[in-house]
Design a protein around this motif. Structure first.
Motif, short mmCIF file in Angstrom:
data_model
loop_
_atom_site.label_atom_id
_atom_site.label_comp_id
_atom_site.label_asym_id
_atom_site.label_seq_id
_atom_site.Cartn_x
_atom_site.Cartn_y
_atom_site.Cartn_z
N SER A 19 25.95 40.26 47.17
CA SER A 19 26.22 38.59 46.67
C SER A 19 27.11 38.87 44.83
O SER A 19 27.22 37.63 45.10
N THR A 20 27.20 39.87 44.69
CA THR A 20 27.87 39.78 43.06
C THR A 20 29.58 40.57 43.02
O THR A 20 29.68 40.83 42.68
N LEU A 21 29.83 40.41 45.13
CA LEU A 21 31.03 41.21 45.14
C LEU A 21 32.30 41.00 44.15
O LEU A 21 32.39 39.75 44.72
N HIS A 22 33.39 41.76 43.35
CA HIS A 22 34.01 41.12 42.67
C HIS A 22 35.36 41.87 42.91
O HIS A 22 35.24 43.38 42.97
N GLU A 23 36.97 41.63 42.78
CA GLU A 23 37.45 42.12 42.86
C GLU A 23 38.65 42.58 42.07
O GLU A 23 38.28 41.35 41.01
N TYR A 24 38.80 43.09 41.53
CA TYR A 24 39.64 44.17 40.09
C TYR A 24 40.61 44.40 40.67
O TYR A 24 41.00 44.46 41.41
N GLU A 25 41.92 43.91 39.12
CA GLU A 25 43.18 43.90 39.48
C GLU A 25 43.88 44.94 39.03
O GLU A 25 45.13 45.35 38.91
N ASP A 26 43.27 45.70 38.21
CA ASP A 26 43.60 47.03 37.67
C ASP A 26 41.93 48.12 37.08
O ASP A 26 41.14 47.39 36.99
N SER B 166 41.45 48.85 34.40
CA SER B 166 40.82 48.55 32.87
C SER B 166 39.77 47.13 33.16
O SER B 166 38.41 46.91 32.52
N GLY B 167 40.43 45.96 33.87
CA GLY B 167 39.42 45.26 34.72
C GLY B 167 37.65 45.99 34.76
O GLY B 167 36.74 45.88 34.43
N GLU B 168 37.63 46.73 35.62
CA GLU B 168 36.78 47.17 35.52
C GLU B 168 35.39 48.00 34.28
O GLU B 168 34.91 47.51 34.56
N VAL C 294 32.43 47.76 29.39
CA VAL C 294 32.27 47.50 28.09
C VAL C 294 31.57 46.35 27.21
O VAL C 294 30.69 46.26 25.97
N GLY C 295 32.71 45.50 28.22
CA GLY C 295 31.72 44.01 27.84
C GLY C 295 30.12 43.57 27.36
O GLY C 295 29.75 43.15 26.39
N LYS C 296 29.47 44.04 28.42
CA LYS C 296 27.97 44.28 28.29
C LYS C 296 27.19 45.24 27.81
O LYS C 296 26.30 44.35 26.42
#
Ligand code: NAD
Length: 306
Positions: free
Chosen positions: A278-285, A287-289, A294-296
């Motif tokens: 339910s949390t699936l996400h698409e990345y543009e490149d 580094s986005g992934e 890194v953010g967390k």
């Protein structure tokens, strides 16, 4: 016909048979000048003849279109360069490349020789990269280009006996992702096709009733759409039997484990949570992934980013 290719020059590799032939005919029908490439060998890549490409060129000419036959083996840089030179000499430009040439050498992984594995990877992956590399400067200079790569369900989902083929076919998606990013500022769009059609390649794999509904002509309209002026970029699109769909590569939000909890046991305990669709996400490149992680980590560790 709204989507037209008048004044566009298209190279379709492996266009002497099956899907490539169908793509070439449909491009020509809508005004494109077509390089019909085919080295003319058997489905396993052995042999070679100029006849299949010449036959398709004759079909296009008979219907009032313009085409040029070229027998380059897509894995041979010098032959591919010669094909590009001939197209430029005749028409002065190359707008669209459809990397379609392909071979099969099916066998279970254990029974696949390194030579057969390499031959399959060579045609699909290196052949596509060699052709894309050769047209790239022309597209870059023109500020316009369309490259279509041909993948397979065998790569994206897997089929028995196609280890080298499946690996090479999924590599198309990796090649597309990078070329899309590098080509964006030059107006170069790159897309990936996942086709399904009754051709000599699938002759031994599909029963007659299924073959009847899987005509190559049903796949080509999607290729023409991908190559059109307003077509997408970085799309993985599937076609077969008149069905059309889009494939996505997605990743779950996942979990964060602080340093003291980074153990295989903690991952096992939260495997269902990190797998939560339910949390699936698409990345543009790429580094986005990795910036998600890194953010967390930075938030947890109190590190200020930039
Ligand atoms: P096909 O055998 O009818 O046509 C492939 C053509 O590529 C042949 O004419 C062959 O001579 C040519 N070719 C092979 N190696 C070449 C080389 N080194 N240089 C130049 N030409 C070469 O097969 P098809 O089913 O039309 O396959 C077309 C593409 O679609 C392939 O990349 C294949 O892997 C892919 N594909 C097909 C299906 C399907 O259902 N038919 C499914 C998934 C992917």
């Amino acid at each position: 016909m709204t989507i037209r290719f008048d004044d566009r020059v298209v190279i379709v590799t492996g266009a002497g048979n099956g899907l490539g032939r169908s793509h070439a005919l449909q491009f020509a029908e809508r005004g494109a000048k077509v390089v019909v490439n085919d080295f003319g060998g058997a489905a396993d890549g052995t042999g070679g003849s100029s006849e299949p490409a010449e036959k398709v060129v004759a079909e296009i000419a008979a219907a009032g279109g313009e085409a040029l036959a070229h027998g380059a083996d897509v894995t041979n840089v010098a032959q591919v360069d010669d094909m590009i030179a001939k197209a430029i000499e005749k028409w002065g430009r190359i707008d669209i490349l459809v990397n379609n040439a392909g071979i099969l050498r099916d066998a279970s992984f254990q029974k696949t020789s390194p030579e057969d594995f390499e031959a399959v990877v060579r045609v699909h992956l290196l052949g596509s990269a060699i052709c894309a590399h050769a047209v790239w400067p022309h597209m870059k200079e023109a500020g316009f280009g369309r490259i279509i790569l041909t993948a397979s369900t065998s790569g994206v989902y897997g089929n028995f006996g196609q280890s080298g083929y499946g690996a090479a076919k999924t590599a198309m998606i990796g090649l597309m992702n990078v070329l899309t990013i590098e080509g964006a500022k030059y107006g170069i769009h790159v897309n990936t096709l996942i086709p399904g059609a009754a051709t000599r390649m699938t002759e031994d794999l599909l029963p007659p009733a299924i073959r009847e509904v899987m005509q190559p002509s049903a796949v080509s309209p999607l290729v023409l759409f991908m190559a059109s002026d307003d077509g997408p970029s970085r799309a993985i699109l599937a076609a077969g039997s008149g069905g059309y769909a889009r494939t996505y590569i997605l990743e779950t939000e996942g979990i964060y484990l602080p340093p003291e909890e980074q153990t295989p046991d903690a991952i096992a305990a939260r495997f269902d949570e990190l797998s939560d669709k339910s949390t699936l996400h698409e990345y543009e490149d790429g580094s986005g992934e990795f910036m998600k992680f890194v953010g967390k980590a930075a938030a947890h560790l109190g590190v200020k980013l930039g």
